[in-house]
Design an enzyme around this catalytic site. Structure first.
Site, PDB file in Angstrom:
ATOM      1  N   HIS A  60     -20.234  -0.697  20.034  1.00 27.45           N
ATOM      2  CA  HIS A  60     -19.774  -0.146  21.303  1.00 27.45           C
ATOM      3  C   HIS A  60     -18.341  -0.580  21.590  1.00 27.45           C
ATOM      4  CE1 HIS A  60     -24.287  -0.467  22.443  1.00 27.45           C
ATOM      5  NE2 HIS A  60     -24.052   0.639  21.778  1.00 27.45           N
ATOM      6  N   TYR A 130     -22.980 -11.899  28.118  1.00 31.02           N
ATOM      7  CA  TYR A 130     -21.560 -11.659  27.926  1.00 31.02           C
ATOM      8  C   TYR A 130     -20.869 -11.365  29.232  1.00 31.02           C
ATOM      9  CZ  TYR A 130     -23.561  -6.968  26.938  1.00 31.02           C
ATOM     10  OH  TYR A 130     -24.290  -5.818  26.949  1.00 31.02           O
TER      11      TYR A 130
END
Length: 188
Positions: A60, A130
């Site tokens: 991604h 994250y």
């Protein structure tokens, strides 16, 4: 922090303090990131994903601008974390690097805008957290087929047994490039 072989990607290997109570480490410090990378990361969003053994998530990336820088670590289990240079014109275009992130070493990876990101769960309940420099914006979200032969990512045996429909339908690197979907170098 030490630089990886792709400009804009670094790995942080924290000092872990163990004692009879357990352990402690600093998994993110803005001043350490800035000293190593010359960049300041504004945190706009924090994410957590839990994956079963064999799951692959990614590759991604965010459309640039605005792009999305990420700071990634694994707090439970282990993943093979992959950074891919998707910036057309970059000296390391289409190159990838992998770092094992796990709950023992507590490594973290920082990747700048324009770099692709994916990971394969090496354990059940692999939990990845994250920090993101920009909030999720579906209109800017992009992906590349994680099994594209032109990338040649060496995923672990059994990886990809579980893959999202979105990742299964993602274009190849060549298709994304032909459609003008890839970021340009330099991306910031």
């Amino acid at each position: 922090m030490r630089a990886l072989g792709i400009e804009g990607a670094w790995v942080h290997e924290p000092r872990i303090h163990d004692d009879a109570r357990g352990s402690f480490h600093e998994w993110f410090r803005a001043d350490v990131l800035r000293a190593a990378t010359g960049r300041t990361m504004t945190v706009a969003q924090a994410n957590r994903s839990v994956s079963r053994l064999g799951v692959v998530r990614g590759v991604h990336y965010g459309a640039v601008p605005p792009g999305q820088a990420k700071y990634v670590t694994c707090v439970r289990g282990a993943v093979l974390d992959v950074v891919v240079d998707l910036r057309t014109g970059s000296p390391t275009f289409a190159r990838w690097e992998a770092v094992t992130l796990d709950d023992r070493t507590h490594r973290a990876v920082f990747l700048a805008e324009g770099l692709g990101h994916g990971f394969a769960a090496l354990t059940d309940d692999a939990t990845v957290v994250y920090l993101c420099s920009t909030p999720y914006a579906p209109e800017h979200e992009r992906g590349i087929d994680p099994f594209d032969g032109d990338l040649g990512i060496r995923w672990p045996a059994g990886a990809g047994a579980v893959l999202s429909d979105r990742d299964r339908r993602a274009p190849s690197l060549a298709e994304a490039r032909a459609r003008g979907l890839l970021p340009r170098y330099p991306s910031r």
